[in-house]
Each structure stands twice: as C-alpha cells, then as structure tokens.
Design a protein around this motif. Structure first.
Motif, PDB file in Angstrom:
ATOM      1  N   ALA A 181     -14.525  -6.864 -32.483  1.00 48.12           N
ATOM      2  CA  ALA A 181     -13.130  -7.141 -32.141  1.00 48.12           C
ATOM      3  C   ALA A 181     -12.921  -7.083 -30.634  1.00 48.12           C
ATOM      4  O   ALA A 181     -13.523  -6.281 -29.931  1.00 48.12           O
ATOM      5  CB  ALA A 181     -12.211  -6.143 -32.837  1.00 48.12           C
TER       6      ALA A 181
ATOM      7  N   SER B   4     -12.481  -9.152 -45.600  1.00 45.96           N
ATOM      8  CA  SER B   4     -11.850  -7.837 -45.373  1.00 45.96           C
ATOM      9  C   SER B   4     -12.887  -6.732 -45.287  1.00 45.96           C
ATOM     10  O   SER B   4     -12.732  -5.784 -44.514  1.00 45.96           O
ATOM     11  CB  SER B   4     -10.855  -7.530 -46.496  1.00 45.96           C
ATOM     12  N   SER B   5     -13.953  -6.867 -46.065  1.00 47.18           N
ATOM     13  CA  SER B   5     -14.990  -5.827 -46.051  1.00 47.18           C
ATOM     14  C   SER B   5     -15.783  -5.814 -44.756  1.00 47.18           C
ATOM     15  O   SER B   5     -16.515  -4.861 -44.473  1.00 47.18           O
ATOM     16  CB  SER B   5     -15.942  -6.018 -47.239  1.00 47.18           C
TER      17      SER B   5
ATOM     18  N   LEU C  94      -8.234 -10.305 -34.622  1.00 49.30           N
ATOM     19  CA  LEU C  94      -9.339  -9.468 -34.143  1.00 49.30           C
ATOM     20  C   LEU C  94      -9.701  -9.742 -32.683  1.00 49.30           C
ATOM     21  O   LEU C  94     -10.505  -9.015 -32.101  1.00 49.30           O
ATOM     22  CB  LEU C  94     -10.586  -9.690 -35.013  1.00 49.30           C
TER      23      LEU C  94
ATOM     24  N   LEU D 137     -14.354  -6.249 -41.631  1.00 50.87           N
ATOM     25  CA  LEU D 137     -13.497  -6.031 -40.462  1.00 50.87           C
ATOM     26  C   LEU D 137     -14.010  -4.930 -39.540  1.00 50.87           C
ATOM     27  O   LEU D 137     -13.868  -5.024 -38.317  1.00 50.87           O
ATOM     28  CB  LEU D 137     -12.068  -5.715 -40.918  1.00 50.87           C
ATOM     29  N   ASP D 138     -14.600  -3.905 -40.106  1.00 55.74           N
ATOM     30  CA  ASP D 138     -15.058  -2.779 -39.287  1.00 55.74           C
ATOM     31  C   ASP D 138     -16.353  -3.071 -38.525  1.00 55.74           C
ATOM     32  O   ASP D 138     -16.709  -2.325 -37.616  1.00 55.74           O
ATOM     33  CB  ASP D 138     -15.253  -1.533 -40.157  1.00 55.74           C
ATOM     34  N   VAL D 139     -17.065  -4.136 -38.896  1.00 57.57           N
ATOM     35  CA  VAL D 139     -18.350  -4.405 -38.248  1.00 57.57           C
ATOM     36  C   VAL D 139     -18.289  -5.602 -37.299  1.00 57.57           C
ATOM     37  O   VAL D 139     -19.249  -5.866 -36.576  1.00 57.57           O
ATOM     38  CB  VAL D 139     -19.471  -4.639 -39.290  1.00 57.57           C
TER      39      VAL D 139
END
Length: 249
Positions: free
Chosen positions: A170, A162-163, A37, A165-167
C-alpha cells in the motif's frame, strides 16, 4: 518498495467476456481497491480461453508492472485452463497443491459431496505457488511471484482480493476533486490543456455530459499531493470564471 508507488495490471480471462455474454465486474472492483490502497492500476487486458495468449500476455504484464491480478479460468471444467497457462508462462510444472487438496477434501466431506476429478481440478497450481484464501467457496486462488490468480465469479474474486489486503504494498492513496463545469469540452479544451501543463503533479480529466439540451463537463483532478491538488483546483475555478465573464454569464 519504500517511497515508491507500486504499479499493477489486470488480466481478465474468458471467452464469455469477449462474446458479451458475461459483463465484467471485477475490473471496476480491482480499480477501486487499488485506488484506496495507493497502488496505480496502469493497464487491463482481456483475453479468451487460449493458453498461449494467456501465457504471452501474462509474461508481458508481469515484466512491466509490480503486481498482476488475473480473474477467471480456475474452476472445475475443461475450459478452466488458467493454472496451466500461468505455469507455462513461468516454465513450471502443474501439481495438485497438497494444502488445496486438504481444504477441498474437508469441505466436500463436510457437505457429504463427492470430491470428483472435476472438483480436484481446482487444486491445481504451478509448482511452488502459495494459496489465496477463498472465504466464499473454499477453492483457493494462488500466487506465484508477483502474479495473483483469482476466480472470475465476482463475489469470490472480491473475497480473494480482500484476503490479500495486508500483503499488498500500500502507498499514499490518490486524492481526487470533482469540479462541475457548465461548459462543453470544446469551450474549455485549450485552457484546460494549458492548466494541465502548468500543474505536472496532477492528472486532470474531463468527462462530457449532455442532458438532452445542453452540454456540460465534469472536471476531475487527481493527485497524491494535497497542495498540488488545491493549486490546480484553484486554477480550474479561475478558468471557469474567466470563461463565464467572457460569455456574459
């Protein structure tokens, strides 16, 4: 955090880690994910099941780094005390999170299992926390400010991470290049140190190996700057050629 690389730390919790009974797998997994990330994992600490140690260590880490990830201590037993320790670190009360209660009530009803007081313990969070999804066994982790509190079971820890990763913020992933070296660290130490000083935009690590007869070294160069990586790798290659010539290899 635009144009900046986020920093992270991890706090692994549990007496079983310090006794050697449980071999931690979550540190390595978090490190791999953070690298992918483009987040710099700067520090990892391990503490036992002592509330004041957890709270004090967490306060130190959360004030020093952008993100803190914890593992362990959010299960159904009496020694699962992480929620209480995290709440103490933030000066917050502990509540049964209503969404967590609803999720677990539905889950256990669907399996025709009693929603016992022990299982209800897994709904406890500091007041104001948001939940972290758990696709494996439903019982959620939680987030409060920059602290992400997750399970110690590796499969569940991985699912929770994994849940997120979008928040997570990065950044540019860290690139690396491994250069095999047929010489031991004692043969290359001075020259490699000089190269490191000449190339401040890279991190150079040396990792010794021994095959039973001869020492060798793996040199790993890391940077987010491709040009800096190429330049340092070239310098290392030239160093190895120079040493080889001086030894008549």
């Amino acid at each position: 955090m635009p144009n900046e690389t986020a920093t992270a730390a991890m706090l692994a919790i549990g007496d079983e880690l310090l006794s050697g009974r449980t071999k931690d797998k979550n540190i390595a997994h978090l490190a791999e994910v953070m690298t992918l990330l483009g987040i710099d994992l700067k520090e990892v600490r391990i503490v036992g099941d002592e509330p004041h140690m957890i709270a004090d260590t967490l306060n130190t880490l959360r004030r020093s780094y952008d993100l803190v990830f914890t593992s362990g201590g959010i299960g159904p037993t009496h020694d699962d005390i992480t929620a209480d320790a995290v709440a103490a670190a933030f000066g917050l009360p502990v509540i049964e999170h209503p969404d967590a209660v609803a999720r677990l009530e539905t889950y256990y009803a669907g399996r025709q299992m009693e929603f016992t007081p022990a299982r209800r313990r897994m709904t406890r969070t500091p007041k104001g926390a948001s939940l972290i999804d758990n696709s494996v066994s439903v019982a959620p982790g939680f987030r409060i400010d920059n602290v992400f509190v997750m399970a110690g079971v590796p499969g569940v820890f991985q699912a929770m991470l994994s849940s997120l990763l979008d928040v997570l913020p990065a950044g540019e992933p860290l690139k690396s290049r491994a250069v095999p070296c047929p010489f031991g660290e004692g043969d290359i130490g001075d020259a490699l140190g000089a190269i490191a000083k000449q190339h401040p935009n890279v991190v150079i690590g040396s990792y010794p190996k021994f095959d039973g007869e001869r020492y060798s070294t793996e040199i790993v160069i890391r940077s987010r700057d491709e040009a800096a990586l190429d330049a340092a790798a070239l310098a290392v290659g030239e160093m190895l050629e120079t040493i080889a010539r001086s030894r008549g290899d």
